[in-house]
Structure formats: C-alpha cells, structure tokens
Design a protein around this motif. Structure first.
Motif, PDB file in Angstrom:
ATOM      1  N   PRO A  83       0.833  -1.199   0.000  1.00 21.39           N
ATOM      2  CA  PRO A  83       0.000   0.000   0.000  1.00 21.39           C
ATOM      3  C   PRO A  83       0.869   1.251   0.000  1.00 21.39           C
ATOM      4  N   THR A  84       0.417   2.265  -0.693  1.00 20.71           N
ATOM      5  CA  THR A  84       1.054   3.574  -0.706  1.00 20.71           C
ATOM      6  C   THR A  84      -0.044   4.595  -0.410  1.00 20.71           C
ATOM      7  N   PRO A  85       0.308   5.840  -0.184  1.00 26.95           N
ATOM      8  CA  PRO A  85      -0.750   6.843   0.035  1.00 26.95           C
ATOM      9  C   PRO A  85      -1.676   7.012  -1.167  1.00 26.95           C
ATOM     10  N   GLU A  86      -1.199   6.668  -2.374  1.00 31.67           N
ATOM     11  CA  GLU A  86      -1.998   6.850  -3.590  1.00 31.67           C
ATOM     12  C   GLU A  86      -2.785   5.612  -4.002  1.00 31.67           C
ATOM     13  N   GLY A  87      -2.409   4.442  -3.511  1.00 33.80           N
ATOM     14  CA  GLY A  87      -3.079   3.222  -3.946  1.00 33.80           C
ATOM     15  C   GLY A  87      -2.291   1.994  -3.565  1.00 33.80           C
ATOM     16  N   LEU A  88      -2.281   1.012  -4.452  1.00 34.69           N
ATOM     17  CA  LEU A  88      -1.560  -0.227  -4.196  1.00 34.69           C
ATOM     18  C   LEU A  88      -0.512  -0.420  -5.281  1.00 34.69           C
ATOM     19  N   TRP A  89       0.745  -0.516  -4.854  1.00 31.65           N
ATOM     20  CA  TRP A  89       1.856  -0.805  -5.761  1.00 31.65           C
ATOM     21  C   TRP A  89       1.926  -2.314  -5.878  1.00 31.65           C
ATOM     22  N   ILE A  90       1.937  -2.815  -7.106  1.00 28.94           N
ATOM     23  CA  ILE A  90       2.085  -4.251  -7.303  1.00 28.94           C
ATOM     24  C   ILE A  90       3.252  -4.504  -8.245  1.00 28.94           C
ATOM     25  N   ALA A  91       3.883  -5.642  -8.057  1.00 26.55           N
ATOM     26  CA  ALA A  91       4.984  -6.062  -8.918  1.00 26.55           C
ATOM     27  C   ALA A  91       4.790  -7.533  -9.245  1.00 26.55           C
ATOM     28  N   VAL A  92       4.890  -7.846 -10.516  1.00 29.86           N
ATOM     29  CA  VAL A  92       4.766  -9.222 -10.989  1.00 29.86           C
ATOM     30  C   VAL A  92       6.095  -9.608 -11.620  1.00 29.86           C
ATOM     31  N   HIS A  93       6.698 -10.660 -11.098  1.00 28.02           N
ATOM     32  CA  HIS A  93       7.987 -11.141 -11.590  1.00 28.02           C
ATOM     33  C   HIS A  93       7.746 -12.378 -12.449  1.00 28.02           C
ATOM     34  N   ASP A  94       8.421 -12.433 -13.600  1.00 29.15           N
ATOM     35  CA  ASP A  94       8.342 -13.642 -14.418  1.00 29.15           C
ATOM     36  C   ASP A  94       9.746 -14.099 -14.792  1.00 29.15           C
ATOM     37  N   ASN A  95       9.836 -15.135 -15.596  1.00 25.28           N
ATOM     38  CA  ASN A  95      11.120 -15.753 -15.928  1.00 25.28           C
ATOM     39  C   ASN A  95      11.646 -15.395 -17.305  1.00 25.28           C
ATOM     40  N   SER A  96      10.971 -14.530 -18.024  1.00 22.14           N
ATOM     41  CA  SER A  96      11.379 -14.181 -19.381  1.00 22.14           C
ATOM     42  C   SER A  96      11.969 -12.765 -19.435  1.00 22.14           C
ATOM     43  N   PRO A  97      13.089 -12.596 -20.136  1.00 19.34           N
ATOM     44  CA  PRO A  97      13.652 -11.251 -20.291  1.00 19.34           C
ATOM     45  C   PRO A  97      12.992 -10.448 -21.415  1.00 19.34           C
ATOM     46  N   VAL A  98      12.027 -11.041 -22.100  1.00 21.24           N
ATOM     47  CA  VAL A  98      11.384 -10.378 -23.233  1.00 21.24           C
ATOM     48  C   VAL A  98      10.413  -9.312 -22.718  1.00 21.24           C
ATOM     49  N   VAL A  99      10.639  -8.073 -23.145  1.00 21.01           N
ATOM     50  CA  VAL A  99       9.771  -6.965 -22.758  1.00 21.01           C
ATOM     51  C   VAL A  99       8.576  -6.953 -23.711  1.00 21.01           C
ATOM     52  N   PRO A 100       7.354  -6.863 -23.172  1.00 19.30           N
ATOM     53  CA  PRO A 100       6.181  -6.860 -24.050  1.00 19.30           C
ATOM     54  C   PRO A 100       6.256  -5.730 -25.080  1.00 19.30           C
ATOM     55  N   ARG A 101       5.909  -6.044 -26.324  1.00 22.01           N
ATOM     56  CA  ARG A 101       5.904  -5.011 -27.373  1.00 22.01           C
ATOM     57  C   ARG A 101       5.043  -3.826 -26.985  1.00 22.01           C
ATOM     58  N   ALA A 102       3.934  -4.095 -26.343  1.00 22.91           N
ATOM     59  CA  ALA A 102       3.001  -3.029 -25.973  1.00 22.91           C
ATOM     60  C   ALA A 102       3.589  -2.093 -24.932  1.00 22.91           C
ATOM     61  N   ALA A 103       4.664  -2.505 -24.248  1.00 24.05           N
ATOM     62  CA  ALA A 103       5.275  -1.635 -23.249  1.00 24.05           C
ATOM     63  C   ALA A 103       5.921  -0.414 -23.887  1.00 24.05           C
ATOM     64  N   ARG A 104       6.269  -0.522 -25.159  1.00 24.73           N
ATOM     65  CA  ARG A 104       6.945   0.571 -25.853  1.00 24.73           C
ATOM     66  C   ARG A 104       5.998   1.410 -26.696  1.00 24.73           C
ATOM     67  N   ALA A 105       4.885   0.836 -27.101  1.00 23.98           N
ATOM     68  CA  ALA A 105       3.930   1.563 -27.946  1.00 23.98           C
ATOM     69  C   ALA A 105       2.536   1.030 -27.652  1.00 23.98           C
ATOM     70  N   PHE A 106       1.608   1.931 -27.486  1.00 26.41           N
ATOM     71  CA  PHE A 106       0.244   1.534 -27.195  1.00 26.41           C
ATOM     72  C   PHE A 106      -0.339   0.843 -28.428  1.00 26.41           C
ATOM     73  N   PRO A 107      -0.846  -0.389 -28.304  1.00 26.13           N
ATOM     74  CA  PRO A 107      -1.386  -1.094 -29.462  1.00 26.13           C
ATOM     75  C   PRO A 107      -2.641  -0.419 -30.007  1.00 26.13           C
ATOM     76  N   THR A 108      -2.743  -0.401 -31.317  1.00 28.87           N
ATOM     77  CA  THR A 108      -3.913   0.216 -31.942  1.00 28.87           C
ATOM     78  C   THR A 108      -4.856  -0.817 -32.540  1.00 28.87           C
ATOM     79  N   THR A 109      -4.399  -2.045 -32.661  1.00 30.18           N
ATOM     80  CA  THR A 109      -5.259  -3.126 -33.142  1.00 30.18           C
ATOM     81  C   THR A 109      -5.153  -4.293 -32.170  1.00 30.18           C
ATOM     82  N   HIS A 110      -6.154  -5.152 -32.207  1.00 26.82           N
ATOM     83  CA  HIS A 110      -6.187  -6.294 -31.304  1.00 26.82           C
ATOM     84  C   HIS A 110      -6.563  -7.549 -32.081  1.00 26.82           C
TER      85      HIS A 110
END
Length: 150
Positions: A83-110
């Motif tokens: 918890p923080t004064p603004e909300g809830l900080w969450i962190a999700v750890h995984d085993n892949s070093p691949v950064v999601p493509r959407a992390a760099r650009a907001f997807p426009t199609t699905h």
C-alpha cells in the motif's frame, strides 16, 4: 521501480502490512485475493474504506499481469503488493527477459487478443518494466485507490 521499504510479498496467507507473507502465489486467483486483502486492510481503518470500483480495477490489473506472466513470461516467479498513500503498488515477476511489445507503444489493433496491456495502461500508472539480475523481468504498476464516501 522497486520500493526499498515496506514491501509485502504475496501468498495465499495474510501477513502484516510491510512484512513478507509466507509461501508464494501460484496463479491469478491467489494474487487477486492477496491484493484485495492488502488493499482492504490498509483502507479498512475505522471511518475509512476503499471504493469497491477501485478494488475491481485493482483485480483486473492483477489478473492481466499475472496471467501474462504465466502465459507469455515463462511462468510466474513472484508477486508483491504494497500500500502507498496513492493506492496499491504491485509487482509481478516472471522468468522471461522479453519486454512486451506493448510496453513501448500503445497497441492500436487487437488481432485475436491483446486487450490486457491497454487495460493495464488505462487503470494503472507508474508502469515500469525492469529486467531482473537473476533473469526474467518485473512489471510494476501503481493502481490508484480512493476512500469510499463516508
């Protein structure tokens, strides 16, 4: 973006805020339950409560990030909530070093999916993707929470 104080590590059990929780989270349902417990405990003081609609947003963000770690990140390696004064900080750890493509650009199609990251981007802020020294990555976000009207 990993806080240095008061981190709560998730599990199926409940630990005092700021203390590591025992065990680990195996999936989205356990992560959702833990995040909700932390949020409601922090805002559950006399005369204070978290808005239910904010908890729903929190649960959606947790579900998306944990499910993505399992499906696309070579498995869930850990989950944290603080918890923080603004909300809830969450962190999700995984085993892949691949950064999601959407992390760099907001997807426009699905094409056939891909709705999760835009949902996270809309409901959370301070989104960070950090590679972990031991391998894999951590995606951390702050989900804003507000007090319910009294």
């Amino acid at each position: 973006m990993e806080p240095s104080d008061g981190i709560t590590t998730a599990s199926s059990g409940v630990a005092p805020l700021g203390a590591p929780a025992p065990g680990g989270v195996a999936g989205a349902a356990e992560a959702r339950a833990y995040a909700e417990t932390v949020a409601r405990a922090h805002w559950g003081q006399p005369g204070r409560a978290v808005r239910d609609e904010d908890v729903i947003d929190l649960l959606l963000v947790v579900s998306e990030l944990v499910t993505n770690a399992i499906r696309h990140g070579d498995g869930l390696a850990g989950f944290e909530a603080r918890p923080t004064p603004e909300g809830l900080w969450i962190a999700v750890h995984d085993n892949s070093p691949v950064v999601p493509r959407a992390a760099r650009a907001f997807p426009t199609t699905h094409p056939g999916g891909g709705y999760g990251w835009p949902l996270v981007a809309r409901l959370a802020r301070d989104i960070a993707v950090d590679l972990r020294d031991g391998g894999g990555k951590t995606i951390s976000v702050l989900v804003p929470l507000r007090h319910a009207a009294g």
